[in-house]
Structures are given as structure tokens and as C-alpha cells.
Write a protein that holds these residues in place. Structure first.
Motif, PDB file in Angstrom:
ATOM      1  N   THR A 201      33.588  -4.627   3.903  1.00 24.21           N
ATOM      2  CA  THR A 201      34.190  -3.297   4.074  1.00 24.21           C
ATOM      3  C   THR A 201      34.811  -3.162   5.461  1.00 24.21           C
ATOM      4  O   THR A 201      35.487  -2.174   5.726  1.00 24.21           O
ATOM      5  N   LEU A 202      34.563  -4.120   6.341  1.00 26.73           N
ATOM      6  CA  LEU A 202      35.294  -4.157   7.609  1.00 26.73           C
ATOM      7  C   LEU A 202      36.435  -5.138   7.416  1.00 26.73           C
ATOM      8  O   LEU A 202      36.221  -6.351   7.379  1.00 26.73           O
ATOM      9  N   PHE A 203      37.641  -4.595   7.242  1.00 24.81           N
ATOM     10  CA  PHE A 203      38.760  -5.444   6.857  1.00 24.81           C
ATOM     11  C   PHE A 203      39.963  -5.093   7.721  1.00 24.81           C
ATOM     12  O   PHE A 203      39.881  -4.303   8.660  1.00 24.81           O
ATOM     13  N   LYS A 204      41.097  -5.704   7.371  1.00 22.26           N
ATOM     14  CA  LYS A 204      42.311  -5.485   8.132  1.00 22.26           C
ATOM     15  C   LYS A 204      43.062  -4.286   7.571  1.00 22.26           C
ATOM     16  O   LYS A 204      43.096  -4.076   6.358  1.00 22.26           O
ATOM     17  N   TYR A 224      39.170  -2.696  12.941  1.00 22.42           N
ATOM     18  CA  TYR A 224      38.971  -2.961  11.524  1.00 22.42           C
ATOM     19  C   TYR A 224      39.445  -1.731  10.757  1.00 22.42           C
ATOM     20  O   TYR A 224      39.686  -0.672  11.337  1.00 22.42           O
ATOM     21  N   SER A 225      39.525  -1.844   9.423  1.00 18.52           N
ATOM     22  CA  SER A 225      39.681  -0.626   8.651  1.00 18.52           C
ATOM     23  C   SER A 225      38.738  -0.686   7.468  1.00 18.52           C
ATOM     24  O   SER A 225      38.286  -1.764   7.066  1.00 18.52           O
ATOM     25  N   LEU A 226      38.396   0.476   6.940  1.00 17.43           N
ATOM     26  CA  LEU A 226      37.524   0.557   5.767  1.00 17.43           C
ATOM     27  C   LEU A 226      38.425   0.642   4.536  1.00 17.43           C
ATOM     28  O   LEU A 226      39.158   1.606   4.371  1.00 17.43           O
ATOM     29  N   ARG A 250      31.596   0.121  -2.676  1.00 20.00           N
ATOM     30  CA  ARG A 250      31.794   1.319  -1.873  1.00 20.00           C
ATOM     31  C   ARG A 250      33.216   1.304  -1.345  1.00 20.00           C
ATOM     32  O   ARG A 250      33.657   0.303  -0.760  1.00 20.00           O
ATOM     33  N   CYS A 251      33.935   2.378  -1.582  1.00 22.20           N
ATOM     34  CA  CYS A 251      35.325   2.467  -1.145  1.00 22.20           C
ATOM     35  C   CYS A 251      35.492   3.688  -0.253  1.00 22.20           C
ATOM     36  O   CYS A 251      34.698   4.631  -0.312  1.00 22.20           O
TER      37      CYS A 251
ATOM     38  N   GLU B 264      28.530  -6.861   9.194  1.00 17.18           N
ATOM     39  CA  GLU B 264      27.983  -6.152   8.040  1.00 17.18           C
ATOM     40  C   GLU B 264      27.112  -7.122   7.258  1.00 17.18           C
ATOM     41  O   GLU B 264      27.420  -8.299   7.155  1.00 17.18           O
ATOM     42  N   PHE B 265      26.003  -6.611   6.755  1.00 21.26           N
ATOM     43  CA  PHE B 265      25.056  -7.465   6.045  1.00 21.26           C
ATOM     44  C   PHE B 265      24.361  -6.608   4.991  1.00 21.26           C
ATOM     45  O   PHE B 265      24.551  -5.392   4.942  1.00 21.26           O
ATOM     46  N   THR B 266      23.568  -7.264   4.148  1.00 18.58           N
ATOM     47  CA  THR B 266      22.993  -6.560   3.003  1.00 18.58           C
ATOM     48  C   THR B 266      21.477  -6.616   3.061  1.00 18.58           C
ATOM     49  O   THR B 266      20.910  -7.684   3.281  1.00 18.58           O
TER      50      THR B 266
END
Lengths: 582, 582
Positions: A201-204, A224-226, A250-251, B264-266
Motif C-alpha cells: 500500500t506504499l506505492f508510487k 509514497y502514495s496510498l 485495503r484501498c 509495511e508488514f503483516t
């Protein structure tokens, strides 16, 4: 079964929504209550338990006549009889002074209620004669009573969500959600071999992704972006040969203040290789059928399927509520010789037509003020273009008006699923109609029979997109994807005029042996809220945000000190500072 | 069974890790492959299929002698025989020019391989004589070959993760993860009545939570934060009467650049009401046993349990690797009359002692350079305090040195679980030893027998905390929580000197009828990496970040324009601007 040694006995009357009577059902109805302090749950006691020594743990719902404690846990209520003997007076004193919602442990013996004292609650034939009571926690005075009939404001419910969740409706909603999701997982993972893969969920940041939250990193200027969905990752997993992927994902979507939207939400995210539209639709129909709560009427499959064109023609909307008819009717022919001026004008316009909605017994049910409200759109409503979406809204409004005057139009216990297909792949941009934009997203493949138009008449191409509609709400959407890099590059670069270098990793991946693939995402929160008949998705989410995106319990979002922001190399632009400088 | 109509036939040889032979197993081994283009998977074909017409979809692994295509899908490999007939030359031409990793669909007939041409791969007795081939996608030249023996650098693997995931090891890891998690859910949800509840990840910043990512909102100066765990929510769910909660929770921790940590981890997050330590431990032992891969030796329960004190005494660490002995031994008595100066000095110090590790055949196995490396810590290592943690490290180092010289010390196929309990509840702060801080977190309850010390001698209180250790790694931790507001306030305000108003919603909740409760969280990524024997948690995560927190495929985190940051009322503090101003 691997339950040996764990489950000492079968629990009767397992509470909450039930499920079809399969092996799973048997496993589900077994609770190993040896893990906890209690011997039984409150709601499970029945006449068959008479004579048994039980230990119950739960909340004091209320006291009655200094004689009974009505005790509650997640499974239901039990009546505790307070002994009136002299030598048990301490027990009576302790209980009778106890505020409601205090937590107690009661040991006692199950007995039948005396004749005439039974009631209709599930444990209404028995009571528990207390032998000892332990007070585990005393409750303060609460801001509202935990009773279903007590009305609370939305903001009070949110501020004290941990109390609001004690209501039987919220307990039902959360437990239904858990069990429905569990059945979905069984179906996807155990029945159809899908692999549950977690994606980051930590993405570009997506270029122009105005609705994406940003997350500053410790490198100056880098964020990062969610993501709004795992779209890129699910396609990459197909390229990776995972074959069948699913995730309860999760979005995130930053839409500021929109009612009944949440900044974070959950989608049932699915992608498959070597599949066509029919395959995905069959999969989802099976998924809904398998996970459907048993207390509702069963869902029949396949779901009806109509084209976007037909949906717009018959219902004036791409997500029609098919629980009632009142379709739009083209009555142009009836009037082709009309002398009525405004109808004549309409027919003389290019593509002009006259449409009607036939309201059964409308003249009888709709009053003067109803007519006025139906005319609200504009004085010259009749000439508006596009006329169909307006008629679609009118159709829904008529249904509401009829229901308001007591006519049964839409069955609240009915669930009408519908597939809508053959959407246009591109639409003219609102701000610049000469430019095209994706109707859904740029990764949707064209219909095979329209594929040749992609390079000549892109605005005529229909896409392999499908929406799943339930009772007039879109609860899911997906598509067969473009799996060839050259087609994807053509769409991005030539048709959409986007910079393909921003998605170079996806283009490279498609060029690395990408299989044909497609998928779908279901909006879990919306789907559940329709199933339980809740007015808002907040009623199926444990800790939702307010419509302004606030957590009213913890008061998030909150201020963060300048010092704490330093490691992220950001500073707040206070609006008043700006004003001051200007 | 609800499978009627969905599953036309039982798939033989379902690939990937197997599970115990329960009803579930039967469900799991059934795949409805009618959803997709293929009739069979590559890896399932056996002599029993001889004569069958099959359609396979997959990747070209390699070509052999212009005669065979070795074709791969997620389930394994199949050998395709290219017909050599004149009238099928087009087929031969198409296949022989095809780059490896291209995607094809093959129709053909299964036949036995000719005598002597069988091999030991699962489909090694048969081959498929191709009748037609469709090329679904041609693959470009790849940066590395998809062969298990081809060594790739870590950064190349991360940049082309979608190729790296095609390796049989990564396919195994991700599929094992999915199935293990599914079994955990079945155990928690279906067997023990836990409710799967999703909690928000956009939350309020914990005061002093230096490791929490911040997320700017559209209100100036206000930020959400991404929580390190759902600790507050899981406790609030117990106050809400959910009784048994679990969640596969995404957690966030901003630790900058730490090797083998992920931003991030689970975690497998669990909380229960009306439970004690033994109840939680029993639950988790059952969970591990139920979800354990069947191809490994079964796990026996209950797990051994030692106190923190004993762990430190015997192993010099609170997460001992109990796969081997070599415990620390106190040999002070042997030397109480010693004339050896440095030993005498040590014994004369307050609490001074002499400890030893006995290395079996150490003199034989450890060489001169080994002695040197064991002395690396410091020239005056012997006088260091605290001596035990150092000895704990030495013990592990000795094991590594012995293994390096070929001695079997730790069985790589052994899994030693261990509970560590009775931790101190508070520890002196490093920067100010007169102040106390929580050894784990401020919500842990004291041991009942130490509870009275909370108000008199808090530094002597042991907590109801438990750690789960596997092969010397902490894979989980939890505690019985404080459930009375007065105790919680005392801990926060009087002992920890924190501002209790920052947690006022939690204190209010505890005062609203909070049941006794406790829970645990298991680190899923670490647990899985130990099970599959992976050197890094990156090997059990589909799309991990590099050790600097970068996504090497999409190049996240990335720059965001000033304009895009405006709606969040933040600006970047560029370090070079600062330098310029100075």
C-alpha cells in the motif's frame, strides 16, 4: 477432522447468521470455550441444560425487581436469579448496586423458569440460580443506554463507537461481514485454487492521481502514495504466473468530504489468467451464491446481463434497479403527426425523440405536489440533452414518490443482480471533447470484434468491461485486460496522449510473456450494506470515519509538531501566514 | 458440498504444499478449470490421461532438438512433441522461432513417452503430441533466464520482480503463504468463533511515535498516521463485546534503512475476552499445529515455556535458540580461591561472576582465527557488563563457527518453539535510569501475584507478557491487558509520567464496562521465512521494498510536484536551500 482434543462439546444455538448445512457448518458451530473463563455463553442455554453447573461471563443488561439480573454476552441474554436467602445477602447487595453494563462472572445452576414466567427470548424457558458472583469491572455512567430502541445521533455513535458496537444490529453486521468474507475465501482459495497475495500500500504516485493520499518519506521531496486499488500489482502477478490471485485489499481514496464515502475501504480483488468474460462472470456468480447468507432467499444464477446501450435505453442509467419495471418508452411514432408545439420541436431536432415512463395508477397515487417535484429539474426540462439520464433519475424519483404514498414498488427483501457489459472503451473528455479518455481505465481490452477499430475509429470501440449491479448500485466492476505491450502503448500514447514512460514497468512486463488475463473488484462495504439493508456503509465498518474524514473517537487527523515533521523534510503551509504575507 | 455444478472433475496432483487429509483437503484438490481456456494444467498429466485430448496454456520453458517444447504453468512442466509431418511444418516453424517465456496454447493428445525416454519429473512418463498451437504473446529478450540455477543479484530480482516470481521457489513461497493463512483463518473463524474485523490504517498519531508514517489531510496542519499495530482498536473491540477478534493486519513502521525490515508488514492480530495467559497460549499452539504444512514434521504441543530470568541465565538472551544446548554455566564457585588476577577482579565486583560456555570438542574444531573472531568484541571483553547478553551472542557465534567447520549444531529442518514469560513490566530508561519505561507497552497487566507492587515497587513488577520464539527468533508477542481504568491511569500518569489525556478515549472505554482481555500478534512474514528457510522476509513477500525502503520496479518513493502538494498544505524543505541560506 483436526478438532480432537480441542472441542469438548458442540455448542448449541451458535449465534449470528447461519450458513448452509455443510461440513463447514458443523465445524463452525463448534466453539472451544475451554480457552476462556466461562463454561457456556449466555445465549446458548436451553431446557436441556437444566441441572447443569454453569459459569457465565458478560454484561449487566438490567436488573429487575431486585430479583433478576439480565446478563448479556455476544451470543444473547440469560436471566440470572438472585438468591434471596439470608446467607447470600452479600451477593444481592453487590448486584443490586451495580450500574448497568458492568462486567460480571456468575456461577450457578440452570433451572426451568416457574410456570407462566417463560418468555419468547431464545433462553426464555430457563434461568440460572446464582451461587456466586464476581464483579470483573464496574461501569461508569454512560453517554447513552445500550438498548436497541434508544436513538443516538450519528456523531455520538461515532464518538463512543465501542458502545455503539454493543448493539445487536452492529454485532450482527460485523459478524455477518466476517462470515461472508470467510465463505468468499473458502470459495476462491479452497474451491478454485486462487492464491491470496498481499500487495503493497506504499506505492508510487499515479501521474495526475489527485485522489491519492501522499506519504512523505525520509528522503527530501520523495513521497509514497496510498493506491486506489492494486490494479498494477494484480496484472503483474499474472505476468508472474500466479494464475489466480485474490486479495481482500485495503484501498485509499482522498475525496475530501463526500457523504457515504470512506477514505479507506475494502475491495474483493480478483485476477485470473487464460480467462474470458464468461469465465469471470461465472466465477463471481458462484462466489455470491456460495457466500450468500443462508437466512436470505437463495440467489439464482446466472445473473441477467444487458448491454450498456440497452441499460441506457430502457432505464436511462448504466446501473439500473431492476426490482421494478417502469422502463423508458420511446413514443415518438405516436406523435409523428402531432400539432403540439414543444413535441414537434423536439422531434425536429437531430436525434430528437419523445420518451415516456408509464407509472401504473400514477394518476391515482401522485398528488399535485408530486407533479411539481417531478418538474423540478428545469422549466425547459423537456428539451434537455442528454434526455435519458434525466429520465433515469425521474424513474427512480417516481418509485420513491409512489413508495412514499404507500405503493409497494421495490421489494426491500429482493436482491436483483445484473451484469452490464459492452461499455464504450473511450469517452470524449468533458473539458475537451476532441480528446478521448478511458471510460474505466486504460488497461481494458477492446471487444474482439471491435479490436480492429482501435487503430482507426477508437471512439467506436466497445471494451471488455463488465459492471456488477445490485438493486441499482454498482457493487463491482472489472475487465479483460490488454495483454500485449504494443496495444497498451498505442492506447496510452496515441489515443490517450499520456506519457507511456510513466508506466514503463508495466509495458516492459507485458512484453515479458504476459498471459491473456482479466479480473474484477467488488466493493465489499457497499455489498454488505445492501445485504443488511443499512442506510450507510458506516454501518458495516467497525471504526468508520465521519463524512468529513474524521475519527470522532480519537480525533484524527490531528496536529503534528513541526519537529516531528522535520525528519520528513516537510513543513505546513498555514493559510493565515499566506494571508499575512499578501 | 456446494460444489455440484461447478467442478466437473477432480484434478490430480494439485501442486504446491499439501495439507492434512481432511474434508478440506478434498475441497482444496478440486479446481474448476472450466473457468479458463485450458482443459488441464501442465503439471497434472499422468499415464492415466493417455489418449485424452487436452488444451494446455503456459510459457515456453525451452525447446529441445527442434522436436520438443517444454511448457510450464504454475503447476509444473509438460513435454510437448512437435509433429514432424510435412503438413504440420507451419506449426514447427512457429514454435522453433519462439523466444523462451513466450505464452502459448497447445491442443494435443496425451501419449506415453517411448521406452527409455521417461524421466523423473512428475509428468516424466507422458508427452503431448501437438495438434495445434496458438501463440498468445511473444516474449522479448529478458534481463535474466527463468531457471532456478541462474543466480541474479538482489536488485535485479527486485527490479524485475514479475520475472523473479516465476521461479519455483517464489511460487512455492507465495502459495504456501496463502494456504497457511487460509488454515489460520479456518482455525480462528470456523473452529473458535473469532470475528475477522478490519480496523482503520488512517489513525491518529501516537505521541512520540517516531516510527509512524504521517499522512497529510486536506485540513492545514492535520495529519493521519499509519499505525504500527491495531493495539488500541483490538482492545476497543473487546470493550465493544466482540469477544474474539482476529485480523491479518497490515502494519507500518518507518525505521529508515534497516536490513530485513519492511516499512509495511503483516501481523496475525488476535484478541480475546475472559481469557488468561494459558488460554492464549493454548489457542496459539493449536493455531500453529492446525496451519503447519503437512510436508514438515508435525509440531508437538504444548510448547516449552521458560521465564525471562531463566532465558537470560541459561542463554543470555530473551529469545533463545533451543535447537542446541551450550548453555551458559556459572563457574564462579570453581574459582572462588583463584589466584588468576582478572578472574579474581571479576569475582570481587558487586554481583561479579564467571560464566562459561562449554563447546563440545571445541579445541578440535575451532582454529586460531576462530579464537580471534570470538575475542572481537573488545580487548577487555571479560569485564564488560551486562556480561550475559554478550555471552548469548558468543554462544550463537560459536554455533556458527562450528557449523562453518562442518559440525552439525542446529538441525535446519528442526522447528523449536518456545514461550518466554514473566518479563519485567518496566525497565529503567536508557537516557535516564531513574525513570521507568514499559518493557513492551503500557497496556500490559501485572502478574496477579505482583499486582500489589504496582503502587509501591513498580520496578519489581513482572508483567503478563508472553513472547513466542521459534529457532531463536521472536515470531510473536502479546499480553493480558490492564482492563481497569484506574490501574491504566496509574501506569500512564504516575509510573510512566505520560499525559493520560492523549489516551483519554481508551481510559474512558476501560471505564465503560471493559471485560478482562488479552491477545497476541504474530509476525507473519518472519514466521513464514523461517518455515521456508528463506534468508530474508523479502522472499515471502510478493513485492517487497529494498532495505532502503525503495520499490525498485516502480521507483517509489518518488518526487511529487509542488502543485500536487498544495491541497495538503505542505511544502518540501529542500536541504540545499537551507545550506544556501546558511
Amino acid at each position: 477432522m483436526l478438532l480432537v482434543g480441542w472441542n469438548k462439546r458442540v455448542q448449541r444455538g451458535f449465534p449470528g447468521p447461519g450458513w448452509k448445512n455443510t461440513t463447514q457448518q458443523i465445524i463452525m458451530s463448534v466453539l472451544n470455550i475451554d480457552l476462556s473463563f466461562r463454561s457456556h455463553t449466555c445465549g446458548e442455554l436451553r431446557p436441556a441444560d437444566v441441572g447443569e453447573e454453569v459459569t457465565l461471563c458478560g454484561w449487566v443488561q438490567y436488573l429487575r425487581q431486585d430479583l433478576f439480573v439480565i446478563m448479556r454476552d455476544f451470543s444473547g441474554l440469560a436471566q440470572i436469579l438472585i438468591p434471596q436467602d439470608e446467607d447470600k445477602m452479600n451477593l444481592k447487595t453487590a448486584l443490586c448496586d451495580l450500574p448497568p453494563e458492568s462486567v460480571i462472572r456468575v456461577k450457578g445452576t440452570v433451572r426451568l423458569r416457574p410456570d407462566g414466567q417463560e418468555n419468547k427470548m431464545p433462553t426464555g424457558e430457563i434461568e440460572v440460580l446464582a451461587e456466586s458472583v464476581e464483579i470483573l469491572n464496574v461501569c461508569r455512567k454512560l453517554p447513552f443506554e445500550i438498548k436497541d430502541f434508544v436513538k443516538k445521533s450519528e456523531s455520538l455513535r461515532m464518538q463512543y463507537r465501542y458502545l455503539d458496537l454493543r448493539s445487536s444490529q452492529m454485532q450482527y453486521n460485523l459478524r455477518l461481514r466476517s462470515q461472508l468474507v470467510m465463505k468468499m475465501r473458502e470459495y476462491l482459495c479452497n474451491v478454485h485454487g486462487f492464491v491470496d497475495v498481499e500487495t503493497p500500500t506504499l506505492f508510487k504516485r499515479t501521474p495526475g492521481g489527485a485522489k491519492e493520499f501522499v506519504v512523505p518519506s525520509r528522503e527530501p521531496g520523495r513521497f509514497y502514495s496510498l493506491p486506489q486499488s492494486p490494479q498494477q500489482f494484480k496484472q503483474l502477478l499474472m505476468v508472474a504466473g500466479i494464475d489466480r490471485y485474490f486479495q481482500l485489499a485495503r484501498c485509499y481514496r482522498d475525496e475530501g468530504s463526500k457523504p457515504d464515502r470512506q477514505p479507506e475501504f475494502t475491495q474483493v480483488d480478483i485476477e485470473m489468467s487464460f480467462v474470458d468474460q464468461a469465465g469471470i462472470r461465472g466465477l463471481i456468480e458462484g462466489l455470491v451464491q456460495y457466500s450468500w447468507p443462508v437466512e436470505k432467499d437463495p440467489v439464482s444464477t446466472p445473473f441477467p446481463c444487458i448491454t450498456y446501450e440497452k441499460a441506457m435505453k430502457d432505464y436511462g442509467v448504466d446501473k439500473p434497479d431492476t426490482r421494478f419495471a417502469m422502463k423508458l418508452m420511446d413514443i415518438s411514432k405516436t406523435f409523428h403527426n402531432t400539432e403540439i408545439e414543444f413535441l414537434k420541436d423536439a422531434l425536429n431536432q437531430p436525434g430528437g425523440c419523445i420518451q415516456a415512463i408509464c407509472i401504473p395508477d400514477g394518476a391515482k397515487h401522485l398528488k399535485g405536489k408530486d407533479h411539481e417535484s417531478l418538474n423540478f429539474h428545469s422549466p425547459d426540462f423537456h428539451y434537455f440533452l442528454p434526455q435519458r439520464p434525466l429520465l433515469g433519475k425521474l424513474r427512480l424519483q417516481c418509485a420513491e414518490l409512489l413508495e412514499g404514498s404507500g405503493v409497494a414498488v421495490r421489494d426491500p427483501s429482493a436482491f436483483h443482480f445484473l451484469w452490464v457489459v459492452d461499455f464504450p472503451l473511450f469517452l470524449p473528455k468533458e473539458e475537451d471533447p476532441d480528446q478521448l479518455e478511458s471510460a474505466h481505465h486504460p488497461f481494458t481490452a477492446p471487444l474482439p470484434e471491435d479490436a480492429h477499430l482501435l487503430y482507426s475509429l477508437p471512439h467506436k470501440v466497445r471494451g471488455q468491461h463488465y459492471d456488477l449491479v445490485l438493486n441499482g448500485c454498482e457493487i463491482g466492476g472489472g475487465s479483460i485486460r490488454i495483454h500485449k505491450a504494443s496495444d497498451q502503448q498505442h492506447v496510452l500514447e496515441t489515443i490517450l496522449k499520456e506519457d507511456p514512460s510513466l508506466l514503463s514497468h508495466l509495458l516492459e512486463a507485458l512484453d515479458s510473456g504476459a498471459p491473456p488475463h482479466g479480473g474484477i473488484a467488488l466493493g465489499l462495504d457497499r455489498f454488505l450494506s445492501i445485504i443488511v439493508g443499512a442506510p450507510s456503509i458506516r454501518d458495516v465498518i467497525a471504526f468508520p470515519k465521519s463524512f468529513r474524514g474524521h475519527d470522532l473517537m480519537s480525533r484524527a487527523p490531528d496536529f503534528v509538531s513541526e519537529d516531528e515533521l522535520k525528519s520528513y523534510h516537510i513543513a505546513v503551509n498555514w493559510p493565515y501566514i499566506k494571508a499575512h504575507i499578501c
